[in-house]
Design an enzyme around this catalytic site. Sequence first.
Site, short mmCIF file in Angstrom:
data_model
loop_
_atom_site.label_atom_id
_atom_site.label_comp_id
_atom_site.label_asym_id
_atom_site.label_seq_id
_atom_site.Cartn_x
_atom_site.Cartn_y
_atom_site.Cartn_z
N THR A 57 -31.79 -65.81 -35.80
CA THR A 57 -32.66 -65.79 -34.46
C THR A 57 -34.06 -65.81 -35.00
O THR A 57 -34.48 -65.48 -36.08
CB THR A 57 -32.45 -64.61 -33.48
OG1 THR A 57 -33.78 -64.45 -32.43
CG2 THR A 57 -32.62 -63.14 -34.47
N GLY A 58 -35.03 -66.45 -34.18
CA GLY A 58 -36.46 -66.32 -34.51
C GLY A 58 -36.78 -68.07 -34.37
O GLY A 58 -36.26 -68.56 -33.55
N ARG A 73 -36.56 -81.00 -28.06
CA ARG A 73 -36.31 -80.43 -29.24
C ARG A 73 -34.99 -79.64 -29.42
O ARG A 73 -34.63 -78.91 -28.31
CB ARG A 73 -37.62 -79.33 -29.47
CG ARG A 73 -37.53 -78.32 -30.76
CD ARG A 73 -36.79 -77.23 -30.20
NE ARG A 73 -36.98 -76.12 -31.43
CZ ARG A 73 -36.43 -75.12 -31.41
NH1 ARG A 73 -35.61 -74.53 -30.43
NH2 ARG A 73 -36.61 -74.20 -32.34
N GLY A 112 -36.40 -71.33 -35.05
CA GLY A 112 -35.21 -72.34 -35.38
C GLY A 112 -35.67 -73.20 -36.52
O GLY A 112 -34.83 -73.76 -37.27
N GLY A 139 -32.94 -76.70 -31.32
CA GLY A 139 -32.99 -75.60 -32.41
C GLY A 139 -31.78 -75.52 -33.18
O GLY A 139 -30.72 -76.25 -33.08
N ASP A 140 -31.96 -74.34 -33.93
CA ASP A 140 -30.86 -73.96 -34.81
C ASP A 140 -29.58 -73.37 -34.08
O ASP A 140 -28.50 -73.40 -34.55
CB ASP A 140 -31.37 -72.83 -35.84
CG ASP A 140 -31.85 -71.37 -35.04
OD1 ASP A 140 -32.76 -71.66 -34.29
OD2 ASP A 140 -31.43 -70.62 -35.42
N THR A 196 -33.28 -64.91 -27.93
CA THR A 196 -32.13 -65.75 -28.11
C THR A 196 -30.92 -64.69 -28.28
O THR A 196 -31.31 -63.38 -28.77
CB THR A 196 -32.31 -66.44 -29.35
OG1 THR A 196 -33.02 -67.71 -29.07
CG2 THR A 196 -30.95 -66.98 -29.86
N1 ASP Z 1 -33.80 -69.73 -32.82
C1 ASP Z 1 -34.06 -69.97 -31.39
C2 ASP Z 1 -34.59 -71.68 -31.50
O1 ASP Z 1 -35.24 -71.64 -32.51
C3 ASP Z 1 -34.91 -69.14 -30.94
C4 ASP Z 1 -34.86 -67.73 -30.87
O2 ASP Z 1 -33.98 -67.46 -31.88
O3 ASP Z 1 -35.33 -67.01 -30.18
O4 ASP Z 1 -34.26 -72.21 -30.63
#
Ligand code: ASP
Length: 322
Positions: free
Chosen positions: A239-240, A216, A242, A218-219, A188
């Site tokens: 990031t990570g 879905r 979500g 995400g954040d 991301t």
């Molecule tokens: N945070 C993002 C999500 O959950 C994914 C990512 O950071 O790679 O959609």
Amino acid sequence: MHQRSGANVRPSKIVIIVHGGAGDWPSKLHKQGLSGVGVAADRGFRIVSKEGSALDAVEAAIVMMENNPVFNAGRGSTLNLVGEIETDAAIMDGKTLKGGGVALLRDIRNPIKAARIVMDKTDHVLLAGEAARKLALANGLAKSNLRLSKRVHAWKEGLRKLKKNGVLYLSGTSPEVLQRFLLKSSDTVGALALDNDGNLAAACSTGGVSLKLPGRIGDSAILGAGLYADNESGAATATGIGEQTMRLVISKAACDLMRHADAVSATTRIIRYSTMAVGVGTGLIALDRFGRHSVAHNTRNLCWAARTVDVSTAKMFGTRVS
Ligand code: ASP
């Protein structure tokens, strides 16, 4: 009515910091990732150094990364459980606290531009799906096939592994399995900037976590979770996984800490808390109102770059916090 005074805002310099995700970056992609974040940071920095706004800088930096197939955003987005692309993006202005987000877009080339349209041209903060797509197209945004064969390959491989682990989709599996799958594609992108007028901005964009359920969100579409910016404190983007980030409203939490702490101590504290509260799987970049920036994560890598008047940095990790 309370007026945002901005009286305590004393920026020392213009800054841009961007990231390309907190996933398990395989070493063969490090060069491409670092070059991608470096080019995006340069693009944003050119804007703020010519008296442009932090908002325009973060948008331009994200566009560069959405167009770069090494990242999981725009072209190169990861695929959901049924092999489709559904992108999320958002942008926020620290001066006005206005923000815009889009979710579940399938074929808009630059989702971040759609988020900016939601912010600038509607009374809303978040639009999803077909309605968001129509708004983007009506405002002249380009369509594009965002699907890359490397992502199709990764999707097939992911399905095979799911089957091997005896699960139909990721929910209900152990946290270890969840993290092993989700962090594979956490590339991301996010950007934060501080301009000459002392204004902060934040933006992020993603294809989301791989093998997510259709629908879905995400954040990265959600103010407070994936990103936040407030001239009176700071800006942050996450990031990570979500789902972890949304549960902790992590970007807003980081900004709240930056009212009284610098970016380094705010991100370190938040990531430490995140590990304790929801486990490993999160990265965070932050920029306080004085221009101090920070990168913290409990994942293996976080690909990032920063530019200030005197320093240009690009790295595959920040402060690893356990
Ligand atoms: N945070 C993002 C999500 O959950 C994914 C990512 O950071 O790679 O959609």
